[in-house]
Scaffold this motif. Structure first.
Motif, PDB file in Angstrom:
ATOM      1  N   UNK B 408       0.815  -1.208   0.000  1.00 54.64           N
ATOM      2  CA  UNK B 408       0.000   0.000   0.000  1.00 54.64           C
ATOM      3  C   UNK B 408       0.849   1.259   0.000  1.00 54.64           C
ATOM      4  N   UNK B 409       0.581   2.128  -0.975  1.00 58.63           N
ATOM      5  CA  UNK B 409       1.272   3.413  -1.022  1.00 58.63           C
ATOM      6  C   UNK B 409       0.757   4.297   0.108  1.00 58.63           C
ATOM      7  N   UNK B 410      -0.520   4.118   0.422  1.00 51.81           N
ATOM      8  CA  UNK B 410      -1.123   4.905   1.483  1.00 51.81           C
ATOM      9  C   UNK B 410      -0.326   4.762   2.789  1.00 51.81           C
ATOM     10  N   UNK B 411       0.095   3.528   3.070  1.00 53.06           N
ATOM     11  CA  UNK B 411       0.872   3.278   4.287  1.00 53.06           C
ATOM     12  C   UNK B 411       2.150   4.115   4.312  1.00 53.06           C
ATOM     13  N   UNK B 412       2.748   4.314   3.140  1.00 50.11           N
ATOM     14  CA  UNK B 412       3.983   5.097   3.092  1.00 50.11           C
ATOM     15  C   UNK B 412       3.710   6.550   3.492  1.00 50.11           C
ATOM     16  N   UNK B 413       2.563   7.064   3.060  1.00 48.90           N
ATOM     17  CA  UNK B 413       2.200   8.427   3.460  1.00 48.90           C
ATOM     18  C   UNK B 413       1.994   8.508   4.959  1.00 48.90           C
TER      19      UNK B 413
END
Lengths: 320, 497
Positions: B408-413
């Protein structure tokens, strides 16, 4: 010398490969991916792996199970929706894929997928501690009538079928109980075992160990008929409480699957359900075989979605 | 006696030894990689165990768990990034020791403490499963609430010097914990229509942001050579001598006791255990002022506790078939895949598997010690490379680890946002640990508080009528009062000075 052995092995391998290729002449793919949102070792994961093991020889296909976790199935649904509808990829369905679609606004929802078949229902059961005075659901109803809100019923998560059926139970029987939600089935069992709740709702698979050990006792099942494993446990229907939970397990694919692929699956799954070894496994698991062809599976999913939507709206669970 | 024979026959089979050694090595590596939690390390390996014999598969999974819980302390000490949740408490003194050039010593302490804890826990597991499972059953909703409060009360001592700031950070953590699905009604809160937030803000993401990313940011901001590390003294692993271990016996005993009591309680887990034992070790220490400044006790107590938990956390899994954490859930999956049903009957139906597992895990703990000695040297060498290389690779490691959890890219944010918050907290001299504690415990406290009140129709007396709850609340009050008193005394001393 060694080299020749290796060559021999190579020939043998390619021979098997071509043999396998012949067996699956009628299915368009030699390898089919089965996607689950469950983590390795979880319910649907174990189910799909057992299925691959026994369905592989029947359909002449090599199955690969892939765990696409995250978002309660949202990621897995997105993978499916973006895959070609050629019969090379399927999704192991459970009620949670419908629930996730209704509860959040995922990139792809259950309506972007098309059910292929239904295979099982996981029986929803009502259980108590072994020394509980309750013998069946009627006892619970009577007790709840004499002392409203005092009977504590433990269910798993707030958006689970457990809770939905108990909210319906109150309406159908005209009683008031206290419904205690938890983070999962394990917590429910502990709180029934330690006496925090008088009644618990769950599935056979997670209760089996405790039932066999005589710590917990089933009092009622929310199924159409009594379970083969527990022939003495009454259904809710028998007791005049018209509640049946159909916690389905089946398969869905991307929309627009070719007809021959769907037919191959419908035939394959029927053969699989009759396979003695596979039968021995699922009977031990306590699931109810409930084969439905594509039309049936579509209708089941749509009906289930309507019911859950009403439930989520009524209890203000829905997003937005 | 039969059990002992089963265990012995297991550990004399080369397959079991291989499974234990391989599992531990994989676990240490997974645990040491930020983002790869013990449960993910186990999940990655699970498919490979399908074709093994049941015992071999279970020993391997159990060994991964042991290795990973230990492995988390390596980056906690060397790069201020806890590799696992339970290693968060080790950061406090472990990283300071590293900065003082005593990283090798800190690693030696955590390895030795972890091994002792793991072996102690196994002995408990093999001999006292029944009483320990009764302990798990004693935890009703009010008791969980009180346990959460006790955990929160530690804020008083991990934010020394600025209790008010600690409380503010703690409240921030509690606020973050409210994001997601309401635990009782299922209504979504503060998710802003974002499906990724339905399950709340993941603790590991915030932890990596607040520790690893914030650390890198402040290094960038400092702009001065911050090589406090003296490469000469840390270049090799230093195992504690027996007399050193003896001098740290109190901290280890506390770690063992806390781990033994905490492990069997589903949902409490290694993180709470390591924080509680850090706190207790500090309270009973002869040199409490050393805590936070590179205390050896501050490293060995939480590390002992979280490895005791690797064994005692198996109690509810084996005796009820109920996993208390993600890691034990995967172990349970391992049982189920091989057609074994954990539960009260397992001890009579499959004693060979059960005691074989205990035997295998015993070996795993010893192997962990040996493997640790081999790989810690290179690990220390690695972190002594030039700073820019190290910092860049830490960031890459953290981000790839995070991404691998859910793709998940969201997790990176989330990690980046947590890093920004962590950096601001550092600049303003707010302690970061209370924020972590608040986030970890918020959910447990809230859901069990509300569950308890639902049970009693809103009567708060239940928290004092329930024995376990009353006892834990009493402990929390003692911790708070002592913390406030120490704070007050120091404040006065500073005022008069």
């Amino acid at each position: 010398m060694k080299y020749r052995h290796f060559l021999g092995a190579l020939v043998a391998v390619s021979a098997t490969v071509s043999l396998a290729a012949e067996a699956l002449a009628d299915y368009p793919h030699s390898t089919v991916k089965l996607v689950t949102h469950s983590s390795p070792g979880g319910g649907t994961d174990v189910f799909l792996r057992k299925l691959s093991q026994h369905l592989g020889p029947i359909m002449g296909v090599n199955f690969v199970v892939e765990n696409v976790r995250g978002g309660g199935g949202a990621k897995a649904m997105a993978v499916l929706a973006n895959s070609p509808a050629d019969g090379s990829i399927f999704y192991g369905t459970t009620p949670s894929y419908v629930n996730t679609s209704l509860l959040s606004s995922p990139e792809a929802s259950f309506t972007d997928l098309d059910p292929v078949v239904n295979m099982f229902y996981d029986p929803q059961v009502v259980y108590v501690r072994a020394n509980s005075p309750y013998q069946d659901l009627t006892d619970v109803v009577e007790d709840a009538k004499s002392r409203p809100q005092q009977v504590i019923v433990a269910v798993s998560t707030p958006s689970s079928l457990d809770r939905q059926v108990m909210e319906q139970f109150q309406t159908v029987t005209g009683t008031e109980v206290t419904i205690l939600t938890h983070d999962g089935g394990g917590d429910v069992i502990l709180n029934v075992l330690n006496g925090t709740a008088q009644v618990g709702i769950g599935e056979i698979a997670e209760l089996r160990g405790q039932i066999d050990a005589g710590e917990l006792r089933l009092i009622t099942t929310y199924t159409d008929e009594r379970l083969d494993l527990f022939p003495d446990v009454k259904t809710a229907k028998e007791q005049g409480i018209d509640l049946v939970v159909r916690k389905f397990r089946g398969l869905a694919g991307p929309k627009g699957l070719p007809e021959d692929v769907v037919t191959a699956w419908e035939e394959g799954i029927q053969k699989l359900l009759a396979d003695p070894e596979f039968k021995a496994w699922y009977e031990g698991e306590g699931v109810i075989p409930a084969y439905l062809d594509q039309e049936g599976a579509r209708a089941l999913t749509a009906e289930f979605a309507t019911e859950m939507k009403a439930f989520f709206t009524e209890y203000n669970i829905q997003a937005e | 006696m039969d059990g002992f024979i089963h265990a012995l026959s297991a550990v004399t089979s080369w397959q079991i030894l291989l499974a234990a050694g391989g599992g531990v090595l994989w676990g240490i590596l997974g645990g040491a990689l930020p983002g790869i939690s013990p449960s993910i390390a186990m999940a990655l390996l699970l498919p490979f165990t399908y074709d093994m014999s049941p015992l071999m598969a279970l020993v391997m999974l159990g060994s991964v768990y042991i290795g990973a819980e230990y492995g988390g302390s390596i980056p906690a000490i060397l790069i201020r990034t806890p590799g696992t949740n339970a290693a968060a408490a080790t950061v406090i003194d472990g990283y300071v020791m590293h900065q003082q050039g005593r990283g090798g010593e800190a690693l030696g302490l955590s390895l030795t403490g972890g091994t002792i804890g793991g072996l102690f826990g196994l002995i408990l597991l093999a001999t006292l499963t029944k009483p320990l499972s009764d302990l798990a059953l004693m935890f009703t909703p009010p008791a969980y609430f009180a346990l959460g409060l006790l955990g929160l009360s530690i804020i008083a001592s991990v934010s020394e010097g600025s209790m008010v700031k600690g409380l503010i950070a703690g409240v921030l953590g509690l606020m973050l914990a409210t994001v997601g699905t309401d635990p009782l009604s299922g209504v979504t809160r503060f998710t802003f229509g974002e499906p990724e937030l339905l399950e709340g803000v993941h603790f590991i993401l915030v932890m990596l942001g607040v520790f690893a990313v914030a650390e890198l940011m402040s290094k960038l901001a400092d702009n001065e050579p911050d090589d406090l590390v003296k490469p000469d003294t840390v270049s090799k692993l230093v195992l504690p001598s027996l007399s050193k271990l003896w001098s740290l016996r109190r901290a280890q005993a506390i770690g063992c006791a806390v781990g033994a009591l905490e492990g069997p309680v589903p949902g409490a887990g290694g993180t709470v255990a390591s924080f509680l034992s850090y706190n207790e070790a500090r309270r009973w220490s002869k040199t409490p002022e050393q805590f936070g400044k590179g205390s050896e006790e501050g490293v060995i107590a939480p590390e002992t506790a979280n490895n005791v938990v690797t064994a005692t956390a198996l109690v509810p899994t084996l005796s009820f078939g109920i996993p208390g954490s993600n890691s034990t859930a995967i172990l349970l999956g391992g049982f189920l895949i091989h057609g074994l049903q954990p539960g009260p009957l397992l001890f009579s139906t499959n004693p060979d598997i059960l005691y074989g597992l205990f035997g295998g895990l015993f070996v795993a703990n010893i192997m962990m010690f040996l493997i640790g000695i081999v790989i810690l040297g290179p690990a220390i060498w690695l972190v002594n490379r030039p700073r820019p290389y190290l910092n860049a690779s830490i960031l890459a490691l953290v981000f790839s680890g995070i991404y691998s959890i859910n793709n998940s890219i969201f997790d990176l944010w989330v990690v980046l946002a947590a890093g920004a918050i962590g950096y601001v907290l550092r600049v303003l001299k707010f302690p970061a640990l209370p924020l972590i504690l608040g986030l970890v415990l918020g959910y447990m406290i809230e859901s069990n508080y509300r569950r308890s009140l639902l049970l009693t129709q809103g009567d708060h007396a239940v928290f004092f009528q329930n024995g376990v709850s009353a006892f834990l609340m009493g402990c929390a009050i003692v911790v708070l009062v002592l913390g406030a008193y120490t704070e007050f005394r120091r404040f006065r001393r500073e005022a008069t000075a």
